[in-house]
Design a protein around this motif. Structure first.
Motif, short mmCIF file in Angstrom:
data_model
loop_
_atom_site.label_atom_id
_atom_site.label_comp_id
_atom_site.label_asym_id
_atom_site.label_seq_id
_atom_site.Cartn_x
_atom_site.Cartn_y
_atom_site.Cartn_z
N MET A 86 0.82 -1.22 0.00
CA MET A 86 0.00 0.00 0.00
C MET A 86 0.85 1.27 0.00
SD MET A 86 -2.76 -1.46 -0.25
CE MET A 86 -3.15 -3.20 -0.13
N MET A 134 -4.96 -5.44 -8.01
CA MET A 134 -5.27 -4.21 -8.73
C MET A 134 -4.93 -2.99 -7.88
SD MET A 134 -6.91 -3.87 -11.66
CE MET A 134 -7.37 -2.42 -12.58
N HIS A 135 -4.35 -1.98 -8.52
CA HIS A 135 -4.15 -0.69 -7.84
C HIS A 135 -4.57 0.41 -8.79
CE1 HIS A 135 -2.14 -2.16 -4.27
NE2 HIS A 135 -1.34 -2.92 -5.02
N GLU A 136 -4.70 1.60 -8.26
CA GLU A 136 -5.05 2.72 -9.12
C GLU A 136 -4.40 3.99 -8.61
OE1 GLU A 136 -9.31 2.77 -8.98
OE2 GLU A 136 -9.36 3.78 -7.06
N CYS A 143 -4.72 5.58 -4.06
CA CYS A 143 -5.37 4.40 -4.60
C CYS A 143 -6.66 4.27 -3.79
CB CYS A 143 -4.49 3.16 -4.42
SG CYS A 143 -5.32 1.66 -4.98
N HIS A 182 -7.15 0.39 0.57
CA HIS A 182 -5.82 0.82 0.15
C HIS A 182 -5.48 2.24 0.62
CE1 HIS A 182 -5.35 -2.38 -3.25
NE2 HIS A 182 -6.08 -2.84 -2.25
N MET A 216 -2.07 4.28 1.17
CA MET A 216 -1.69 4.39 -0.24
C MET A 216 -2.05 5.77 -0.77
SD MET A 216 -2.02 1.37 -2.98
CE MET A 216 -0.95 1.46 -4.44
#
Ligand SMILES: [Cu+2]
Length: 153
Positions: free
Chosen positions: A53, A79-81, A135, A140, A145
């Motif tokens: 994170m 998955m991350h963003e 994220c 997250h 994050m």
């Protein structure tokens, strides 16, 4: 006749406006800047995202008016963003994501990145100040994050 003239005038005006401002430039202004063509960026900033994170680097400095190509790279297995915005926007958005985990969202100021892949955000920082990237996948943001973008005047 007046109606026809008005219609013609609006067509002419519309055409002229399109020539002067191609769609890519007509980006909506937000409190943290606006979408920009990543090919116009003088600088690319790669930001790695991990399952711990964390964003690396978690601090980005830009100059006001600068167009930056942000390339989030997902080094994790989930998955991350990367979503950029004001801290307030991001908190609200994270809250929304908690309530609606299946919410689909796709806008110019965000990139969803599958494990092992990378994304791209072209952005022009038009206002000085402190902005953030986070994220917003549930858990997250709360897990830390988040990173900071400082825009110098
Ligand atoms: Cu994440």
């Amino acid at each position: 006749m007046a109606v026809l003239f008005a219609a013609l005038a609006s067509v002419a005006w519309g055409h002229e406006a399109t020539e002067r401002n191609p769609p890519a430039v007509q980006a909506e202004e937000t409190p943290f800047g606006r979408a920009a063509d990543p090919r116009k960026a003088k600088r690319t900033v790669r930001v790695e995202m991990s399952d711990a994170m964390r964003f690396t680097p978690a601090e980005i400095r830009v100059k006001r008016g600068e167009v930056v190509r942000l390339v989030p790279v997902n080094r994790g297995k989930v998955m991350h963003e990367m979503v950029i915005g004001t801290l307030e926007d991001l908190k609200q958005h994270a809250e929304l994501m908690r309530k609606h985990p299946d919410m689909q969202h796709e806008e110019a100021h965000m990139a969803h990145v599958a494990p092992g892949k990378s994304g791209e955000i072209g952005w022009q920082f038009t206002r000085a100040g402190e902005f953030y990237f986070a994220c917003l996948i549930p858990g997250h943001f709360e897990g830390g994050m988040v990173g900071r973008i400082t825009v110098a005047p």
